[in-house]
Design a protein around this motif. Structure first.
Motif, mmCIF file in Angstrom:
data_model
loop_
_atom_site.group_PDB
_atom_site.id
_atom_site.type_symbol
_atom_site.label_atom_id
_atom_site.label_comp_id
_atom_site.label_asym_id
_atom_site.label_seq_id
_atom_site.Cartn_x
_atom_site.Cartn_y
_atom_site.Cartn_z
ATOM 1 N N SER A 1 42.988 37.601 34.431
ATOM 2 C CA SER A 1 43.467 38.793 35.112
ATOM 3 C C SER A 1 43.679 39.906 34.104
ATOM 4 N N ASN B 1 33.458 30.000 36.099
ATOM 5 C CA ASN B 1 33.165 28.647 36.564
ATOM 6 C C ASN B 1 32.141 27.986 35.643
ATOM 7 N N GLY C 1 45.840 34.589 31.879
ATOM 8 C CA GLY C 1 45.035 33.567 32.525
ATOM 9 C C GLY C 1 44.213 32.703 31.599
ATOM 10 N N GLN D 1 36.507 35.562 37.240
ATOM 11 C CA GLN D 1 36.470 34.161 37.634
ATOM 12 C C GLN D 1 35.372 33.475 36.842
ATOM 13 N N TYR E 1 39.810 40.920 37.968
ATOM 14 C CA TYR E 1 39.750 39.489 37.697
ATOM 15 C C TYR E 1 38.383 39.095 37.152
ATOM 16 N N ARG F 1 40.537 31.650 35.727
ATOM 17 C CA ARG F 1 40.501 33.002 36.227
ATOM 18 C C ARG F 1 41.360 33.879 35.343
ATOM 19 N N SER G 1 37.046 25.554 35.299
ATOM 20 C CA SER G 1 37.136 26.959 35.702
ATOM 21 C C SER G 1 38.434 27.574 35.219
ATOM 22 N N PHE H 1 29.987 33.414 36.280
ATOM 23 C CA PHE H 1 31.174 34.257 36.291
ATOM 24 C C PHE H 1 31.054 35.304 37.406
ATOM 25 N N THR H 2 32.192 35.678 37.967
ATOM 26 C CA THR H 2 32.236 36.805 38.882
ATOM 27 C C THR H 2 33.370 37.737 38.465
#
Length: 122
Positions: A21, A83, A8, A81, A79, A19, A17, A67-68
């Protein structure tokens, strides 16, 4: 034994952004899995972590609110994520698993590591 494969990464403009993995093989239930990053000339630093059993999440101050981290149990995948990316987020990002006693952000406490995926923000 756990094998981790990251994907990713890529190049993105500031504010964009991505993401990431981390696909895991082997038993990953009820353990801490984390993302670390290392920029050229800098030490590897913890970015985020998740406990796959309890669901607790942890973030470095530098990425909090941008980030998450999440886990898709059926796919045994974690994951990240990302942003509102900034140039200072540019680094090789690594997935880590199976934390021993210690802080989630401590590189030395993880038994398994992936090969990394490059993120470049310009």
């Amino acid at each position: 034994h756990v094998q981790l494969v990251e994907s990713g990464g890529g190049s993105v403009q500031a504010g964009g952004s991505l993401r990431l993995s981390c696909a895991a093989s082997g038993y990953t239930d009820s353990m801490t899995m984390a993302w670390f990053r290392q920029a050229p000339g800098k030490e590897r630093e913890g970015v985020a972590a998740i406990h796959t059993g309890r669901g607790n999440t942890y973030f470095a101050d530098s990425v909090k609110d941008r980030f998450t981290i999440s886990r898709e149990n059926g796919k045994n995948t974690v994951y990240l994520q990302m942003n509102s990316l900034k140039p200072e987020d540019t680094a090789m990002y690594y997935c880590a698993a199976m934390k021993k006693a210690g802080g989630w952000y401590e590189e030395s406490v993880y038994n398994y590591w992936g090969q990394g995926t490059q993120v470049t923000v310009s």
